[in-house]
Scaffold this active site. Structure first.
Site, PDB file in Angstrom:
ATOM      1  CD1 TRP A 200      87.817  10.867 -11.865  1.00 21.45           C
ATOM      2  CD2 TRP A 200      89.067  10.321  -9.837  1.00 21.45           C
ATOM      3  NE1 TRP A 200      87.458   9.755 -11.816  1.00 21.45           N
ATOM      4  CE2 TRP A 200      88.320   9.100 -10.619  1.00 21.45           C
ATOM      5  CE3 TRP A 200      90.029  10.052  -8.883  1.00 21.45           C
ATOM      6  CZ2 TRP A 200      88.219   7.807 -10.075  1.00 21.45           C
ATOM      7  CZ3 TRP A 200      90.149   8.772  -8.581  1.00 21.45           C
ATOM      8  CH2 TRP A 200      89.231   7.533  -9.133  1.00 21.45           C
ATOM      9  CG  ASP A 367      80.136   1.424 -17.087  1.00 25.02           C
ATOM     10  OD1 ASP A 367      81.624   1.392 -17.225  1.00 25.02           O
ATOM     11  OD2 ASP A 367      79.454   2.153 -16.653  1.00 25.02           O
ATOM     12  CG  ASP A 368      85.483   0.275 -19.860  1.00 22.62           C
ATOM     13  OD1 ASP A 368      85.483  -0.380 -20.892  1.00 22.62           O
ATOM     14  OD2 ASP A 368      86.200   0.771 -19.226  1.00 22.62           O
ATOM     15  NE  ARG A 443      90.191   3.674 -16.841  1.00 15.40           N
ATOM     16  CZ  ARG A 443      88.976   3.292 -17.008  1.00 15.40           C
ATOM     17  NH1 ARG A 443      88.322   3.476 -18.119  1.00 15.40           N
ATOM     18  NH2 ARG A 443      88.433   2.449 -15.947  1.00 15.40           N
ATOM     19  CD1 TRP A 477      80.974  10.436 -24.809  1.00 16.23           C
ATOM     20  CD2 TRP A 477      79.202  11.038 -26.178  1.00 16.23           C
ATOM     21  NE1 TRP A 477      81.637  11.208 -26.025  1.00 16.23           N
ATOM     22  CE2 TRP A 477      80.667  11.542 -26.701  1.00 16.23           C
ATOM     23  CE3 TRP A 477      78.219  11.031 -27.175  1.00 16.23           C
ATOM     24  CZ2 TRP A 477      80.540  12.326 -28.024  1.00 16.23           C
ATOM     25  CZ3 TRP A 477      78.291  11.855 -28.204  1.00 16.23           C
ATOM     26  CH2 TRP A 477      79.463  12.098 -28.901  1.00 16.23           C
ATOM     27  CG  ASP A 478      83.302   7.377 -19.071  1.00 11.85           C
ATOM     28  OD1 ASP A 478      83.696   8.445 -19.065  1.00 11.85           O
ATOM     29  OD2 ASP A 478      83.134   6.001 -18.571  1.00 11.85           O
ATOM     30  CB  CYS A 526      80.265   9.493 -18.254  1.00 11.67           C
ATOM     31  SG  CYS A 526      81.223   8.999 -17.001  1.00 11.67           S
ATOM     32  CG  ASP A 548      84.235   7.885 -11.887  1.00 18.66           C
ATOM     33  OD1 ASP A 548      83.051   7.618 -12.225  1.00 18.66           O
ATOM     34  OD2 ASP A 548      85.345   7.783 -12.541  1.00 18.66           O
TER      35      ASP A 548
END
Ligand code: GLA
Length: 734
Positions: A200, A367-368, A443, A477-478, A526, A548
């Site tokens: 990551w 975003d989120d 997460r 689309w994460d 994503c 990221d």
């Protein structure tokens, strides 16, 4: 003719502009590989050039067949199992009597114009006259299974697309324990293996190693491709460079558990095979039913790794990525993630939008954190309804952003659910889980069972409702964790081996449903950055958030590595704030822009807090984008420095260029990671220019007129660029 068949020798010759791929059917009706490499005018003489061998007791021959021909060392197109070839198999079948084997014999073939689409899977496409396909039917008599190998030849791109399909022609179910998409055998075992690896925020760093005795595998059991490795590999000769030497490339178009296997055989053979990872797969095919394995894209270049990459770039842009976007400039976007994280409200978003519109940024991506009651990463995934206490009415917000002069895009994470969500409370059984075992959180979230149609349908309905409710033209689309506890109560115990592939099919189905409902929707892929960067996703998402890690110096290795197989126009790249949130490093604003300009371009910082100097530089970057970015979408990409791709992680100087198809224009980006004190200005040797053409070369205060041949042979001396983090964006026009 891209596909030709010589009836005398039962020999198939697939020809592209610069390559030949040759295989044949021998007397025992097996399909054997002969050659993949530079174009041959006549492939027939190859049949007399095969290696012969002595009959060895430990490499058996099939009873009644020629003694010198053990399947154990012959080059095969897709190997069976339990029949004398001890190398990794391409097909493994379990029949009703419990036997596990596969022995395939040629039954027939047909040549068809064009490229048939694969059902339910990402699939390359061709316009009329662009491709020709040959389908070879092989039969395993004992199992009553047909395996159809499809080869589509794309002559202009030097690419061959392979896939495989198994059909149960009998009256009892057959379990497919393995069906790889393609296999490429060589009668040599002295290659370098080039691939991408990392983690990551450090994904797709290029690695090159000598072929390992025994072999090496790239694999995933994550339910996604992953940051750690990528489902693509190149084999090349030890002296192959960017510009010279043989290179073979393989890209698997699949987004779930995969295997890319480079096996070194005991008799100096190499077997490269790729497909769905058999470790986590078994698929029962009912009588009359079929199973299709995903596509593999193959190319060969006699002109180094650079040409290999360009073949893939051209192919993916022309035949995989949607023509709706492939060659088009995407909107310059501002994403609020690194600007605000979860801490925003409607006013903040509108302020950012206004500030961006003044600079010429074209789209705001929220975003989120806009949905459910999400103020941090502990809740609400799955509840795709606007968090009105935080952002007010989403329709009003979108109108506000539009009014400020910007398009609007929105973030989703479709496959995920928070334990603290209405969705999880209503459907706890929709979470992937194994009865009697604990559930891993990643997460703070679980993964939904996308192997079930009703789950995918529900998520589609929720997302579609939001997208219909306002003028939302882009979706990020994460996919922020990997799969664990993979089990689905919807399938019988003996069918659990289907869950992971069905999950991936569910992802692809959701993509197709969304794009059918919203044909103009731009979906950026994503997965915690680039954890699902593969050709399967590219079939639906023309761009994928590359990492990221937005530090421009870190992006050098990530973006250069990614370019080994994937076009720069598919790499999401943004200018972010310094000190960088991930690394703490400070890089000049101009350099951050030049590095982001090598991908799909955007910003990811609080525009309302930018200095006037940075705002002025951003305007210049946006002007460069409009003037030059068509070369990223349509041009040819050359890695110029470092000389050896695998050195990019540590290289002091990194440079690349884009050259227009007509070679009249080009850009060169040159980055100095760290200064070499008291050293002469560095030189970069350009590539792909017209040697006879006079180019106006411009950057900063420098302007020259130089001929293409000189720029390629003598190089261009780059002035004023020998400081930590300095960069030059050099333009060439004629
Ligand atoms: C992932 C993405 C980021 C951002 C966050 C939001 O990490 O890669 O760009 O969208 O999720 O949670």
């Amino acid at each position: 003719m891209p596909v030709s068949f010589d009836d005398r020798a039962k020999l198939f010759h697939l020809s592209t502009r610069n390559t030949s791929y040759v295989f044949y059917v021998d007397n025992s009706l097996r399909l054997f590989h002969l050659y993949y490499g530079a174009a041959l005018r006549d492939a027939f003489p190859l049949t007399g050039q095969q290696p012969d061998f002595w009959p060895a007791s430990f490499s058996p021959v099939v009873n009644g067949e020629e003694l010198s021909r053990s399947p154990d060392y012959r080059l095969q197109e897709l190997a069976g199992f339990n029949q004398g070839d001890f190398r990794p198999a391409g097909v493994v079948l379990q029949t009703a009597n419990g036997a596990v084997a596969a022995d395939l014999h040629y039954f027939g073939h047909r040549v068809i114009p064009g490229k048939p689409r694969l059902e339910g899977l990402p699939s390359a496409f061709a316009a009329e006259g662009e491709a020709e396909t040959v389908e070879i039917t092989l039969r395993d008599k004992a199992a009553a299974v047909e395996v159809i190998l499809a080869y589509t030849v794309f002559p202009a791109c030097d690419v061959i697309v392979r896939s495989a399909r198994a059909v149960n022609t009998g009256s009892a179910p057959v379990v497919l324990e393995r069906l790889l998409s393609a296999q490429l055998d060589f009668d040599e075992a002295d290659f370098d293996v080039v691939h991408l690896q990392g983690s990551w925020a450090r994904e797709r760093h290029p690695v090159r190693n000598r072929q390992i005795p025994g072999g090496q595998q790239l694999r995933s059991v994550r339910g996604a491709t992953g940051h750690h490795q990528n489902p693509a590999v190149a084999l090349c000769r030890p002296d192959t460079s960017e510009e010279a030497g043989d290179a073979w490339g393989l890209v698997l178009a699949y987004s779930g558990d995969y295997l890319v296997d480079v096996d070194t055989g005991q008799y100096g053979t190499t077997r490269v095979s790729a497909g769905i990872n058999p470790e986590t797969f078994s698929w029962t095919i009912e009588p009359g039913a079929a199973f299709t394995a995903p596509e593999v894209y193959l190319t060969f270049s006699a002109c180094g790794l650079g040409r290999m990459s360009r073949n893939f770039h051209r192919f993916l842009r022309s035949h995989v990525i949607s023509p709706r976007w492939a060659f088009k400039q995407r909107p310059i976007l501002i994403n609020n993630w690194e600007a605000t994280y979860f801490d925003f409200n409607a006013q903040k978003i509108i302020d950012i939008a206004r500030s961006g519109a003044e600079l010429g940024i074209e789209m705001l991506v929220l975003d989120d954190g806009w949905f459910g009651k999400r103020d941090d990463d502990r809740s609400s995934l799955g509840d795709w309804v606007a968090y009105s206490r935080k952002i007010g009415d989403i329709g009003d917000l979108v109108r506000g952003v539009n009014h400020a002069g910007m398009k609007f895009g929105l973030w989703f994470e479709p496959e995920m659910v928070s334990p603290d969500s209405d969705l999880c409370r209503a459907h706890p059984d929709w979470v992937l889980q194994i009865p009697g075992r604990g559930r891993c959180l990643g997460r703070n979230q679980y993964v939904l069972d996308f192997s079930r149609d009703e789950v995918v349908d529900h998520v589609f309905k929720m997302i579609a409702k939001i997208l219909h409710s306002a003028d939302i033209v882009y979706m990020k689309w994460d996919f922020n964790r990997n799969l664990t506890e993979v089990f689905s109560p919807s399938l019988l115990p003996a069918r659990q081996g289907k869950v992971r592939h069905r999950f991936v099919l569910g992802v692809y189905r959701l993509y197709r449903m969304l794009l059918a409902e919203f044909p103009d929707l731009l979906i950026e892929g994503c997965s915690g950055g680039g954890g699902r960067f593969d050709a399967g996703i590219l079939a639906y998402s023309p761009q994928i958030w590359c990492s990221d890690d937005t530090d421009a110096m870190e992006r050098l290795a990530i973006q250069t590595g990614t370019s080994l197989f994937y076009p720069p126009s598919s790499m999401g790249a943004h200018v972010s704030v310094c000190p960088n949130h991930m690394t703490g490093r400070t890089v000049p604003f101009a350099t951050r822009g030049y590095v982001a300009l090598a991908g799909t371009f955007g910003y990811e910082l609080d525009l309302t807090k930018m200095s006037p100097e940075d705002r002025a530089t951003a305007k210049e970057q946006i002007a460069l984008y409009h003037r030059w970015h068509d070369l990223v979408e349509c041009g040819d990409y050359y890695r110029l420095l470092p000389e050896r791709l695998e050195d990019v992680e540590k290289a002091r100087l990194v440079a690349w260029s884009f050259v227009a198809p007509d070679r009249r224009r080009a850009t060169v980006t040159f980055v100095c990671r760290s200064q070499l004190v008291h050293a002469p200005d560095p030189k970069v040797f350009l590539r792909g220019l017209d040697p006879e053409r006079l180019y106006k070369v411009n950057y900063g205060k420098f302007a020259y007129e130089l001929v293409g041949g000189l720029l390629m042979s003598a190089g261009l001396r780059v002035r004023d660029c020998n400081r930590d983090g300095a960069a030059a964006f050099i333009t060439l026009e004629s």
